[in-house]
Scaffold this active site. Sequence first.
Site, short mmCIF file in Angstrom:
data_model
loop_
_atom_site.label_atom_id
_atom_site.label_comp_id
_atom_site.label_asym_id
_atom_site.label_seq_id
_atom_site.Cartn_x
_atom_site.Cartn_y
_atom_site.Cartn_z
N ARG A 1 0.84 -1.20 0.00
CA ARG A 1 0.00 0.00 0.00
C ARG A 1 0.88 1.25 0.00
O ARG A 1 2.03 1.19 0.41
CB ARG A 1 -0.92 -0.02 1.22
CG ARG A 1 -1.92 -1.19 1.19
CD ARG A 1 -2.70 -1.29 2.48
NE ARG A 1 -1.82 -1.51 3.62
CZ ARG A 1 -2.05 -1.03 4.83
NH1 ARG A 1 -3.11 -0.31 5.08
NH2 ARG A 1 -1.21 -1.28 5.81
N LYS B 1 5.20 -10.46 10.46
CA LYS B 1 4.32 -10.42 9.28
C LYS B 1 4.61 -11.59 8.33
O LYS B 1 5.75 -11.82 7.94
CB LYS B 1 4.53 -9.09 8.56
CG LYS B 1 3.55 -8.86 7.41
CD LYS B 1 3.50 -7.38 7.03
CE LYS B 1 2.66 -7.15 5.80
NZ LYS B 1 2.43 -5.72 5.52
N ARG C 1 0.58 0.28 21.98
CA ARG C 1 1.17 1.46 22.62
C ARG C 1 2.52 1.14 23.22
O ARG C 1 2.68 0.12 23.89
CB ARG C 1 0.24 1.97 23.73
CG ARG C 1 -0.25 3.35 23.42
CD ARG C 1 -1.56 3.56 24.06
NE ARG C 1 -1.40 4.33 25.29
CZ ARG C 1 -2.42 4.65 26.05
NH1 ARG C 1 -3.64 4.25 25.76
NH2 ARG C 1 -2.24 5.37 27.12
C1 BT5 Z 1 0.99 -5.03 2.05
O1 BT5 Z 1 1.31 -3.71 1.95
O2 BT5 Z 1 1.18 -5.74 3.00
C2 BT5 Z 1 0.35 -5.60 0.79
C3 BT5 Z 1 1.31 -6.49 0.04
C4 BT5 Z 1 0.64 -7.12 -1.16
C5 BT5 Z 1 1.62 -7.86 -2.02
C6 BT5 Z 1 0.92 -8.63 -3.12
S1 BT5 Z 1 1.97 -9.76 -3.90
C7 BT5 Z 1 0.82 -10.04 -5.14
C8 BT5 Z 1 0.19 -8.70 -5.46
N1 BT5 Z 1 0.93 -8.00 -6.47
C9 BT5 Z 1 1.50 -6.89 -5.98
O3 BT5 Z 1 2.24 -6.11 -6.64
N2 BT5 Z 1 1.18 -6.73 -4.69
C10 BT5 Z 1 0.31 -7.79 -4.24
P1 BT5 Z 1 1.72 -2.82 3.19
O4 BT5 Z 1 0.71 -2.97 4.27
O5 BT5 Z 1 1.94 -1.49 2.60
O6 BT5 Z 1 3.06 -3.47 3.70
C11 BT5 Z 1 4.30 -3.25 3.05
C12 BT5 Z 1 5.36 -3.45 4.11
O7 BT5 Z 1 5.45 -4.84 4.47
C13 BT5 Z 1 6.76 -3.07 3.62
O8 BT5 Z 1 6.99 -1.71 3.79
C14 BT5 Z 1 7.65 -3.93 4.53
O9 BT5 Z 1 7.76 -3.34 5.82
C15 BT5 Z 1 6.82 -5.20 4.71
N3 BT5 Z 1 7.19 -6.25 3.75
C16 BT5 Z 1 7.66 -6.12 2.47
N4 BT5 Z 1 7.82 -7.33 1.91
C17 BT5 Z 1 7.51 -8.24 2.84
C18 BT5 Z 1 7.49 -9.67 2.88
N5 BT5 Z 1 7.80 -10.43 1.83
N6 BT5 Z 1 7.10 -10.26 4.05
C19 BT5 Z 1 6.76 -9.54 5.15
N7 BT5 Z 1 6.76 -8.19 5.15
C20 BT5 Z 1 7.10 -7.55 4.03
#
Ligand code: BT5
Length: 332
Positions: free
Chosen positions: A126, A190, A325
Amino acid sequence: MRKAAFETKRRLLVALRDDCFISGQELAEQFDISRAAISRHVKELEELGVDIYSVKGRGYKLAKPLDLIEAPALAALTGAYLPLGAELLLFPVIDSTNQHWMQQNHADLVSGSACFAECQTAGRGRRGRTWQSPFGASLYFSMWWQSQNNLSEMMGLSVAVGVALTRWMNRLGVNAKVKWPNDIYIEHKKVSGVLVELDAQSDGRGLAVVGIGLNVSMPSAAGALIDQAWTDLSSHLPIAMSRTELAAGLYQTILNCLEQFEQGGLQACIQDWDDYDEFAGQSVRLSMGQHDVEGICRGVDGHGALQVEVGGVVKSYFGGEISVRGCDNGAS
Ligand code: BT5
């Protein structure tokens, strides 16, 4: 990169072993290409996140066995519930599985069409954040859905998807929790993220691309690039499952969720939210840019908004990042 362009690399991955080295010369003869070409393919695979040991004089070896998604087995496992006319695609490498559906001609698509990729080069989260998507390590999945309901009625969809995923992982024997609005955590780390992108058709009905990243067996080099605590499913599953089996389960879970949401809206999908809520009853901070709210987490309302109790009064909030918190990284 489409299947044909990736074919040599796919064959190379099948030829490489994790228990012994194979020399560049042997591979070159087997593939009828030069050693330099083998070395270039290996380098490109490493750039996609595959852990390969290259040792001068000995050759190449995988750091751990690769478990690639098997297209025929996936088709067999999903065949019974794939909607008529829906596509189920598997890409070796793609920029983003969400992007794939966003740029299609939507008039030709059947709801429930979906794609998986072995690797994403521009996986997104996001608000412009990155989703780390190394090759063959996780599930990168997007489903396309054309609703009969208005776009305004689809606003809580990402909350419904988050809890559906969490429920599925619990059924697999994993103690997963959902962090509002839709991140999935295991032991406060996560494991999965959801990116729902919505649009309206000309008559106001909603279109959705539901994207999911689910870590299955994350290589340490790619994991080191993630700036918060993370985990992968294979470290917690009581019984080992292949990525193909997990992919089929994920497809069915999201299809069921979308069908249920279409018929009954968010209320029908979140009745057990409290059972899986990472923060239920805890003191939390909701950060909304300049404005923070501190209070007790009281779950979600019927629109998918977070409920926070402040001074005995429960209020609903639609935006922001929630954290316990006293913890600032939002991951616990
Ligand atoms: C999410 O965003 O958690 C949504 C991720 C959705 C990915 C899928 S993959 C298939 C589809 N195609 C795409 O291009 N996207 C979707 P958000 O809440 O904004 O979290 C992003 C944050 O999660 C990053 O800033 C990192 O801190 C963490 N992160 C990044 N990659 C990760 C991973 N593989 N596992 C765990 N945390 C991760």
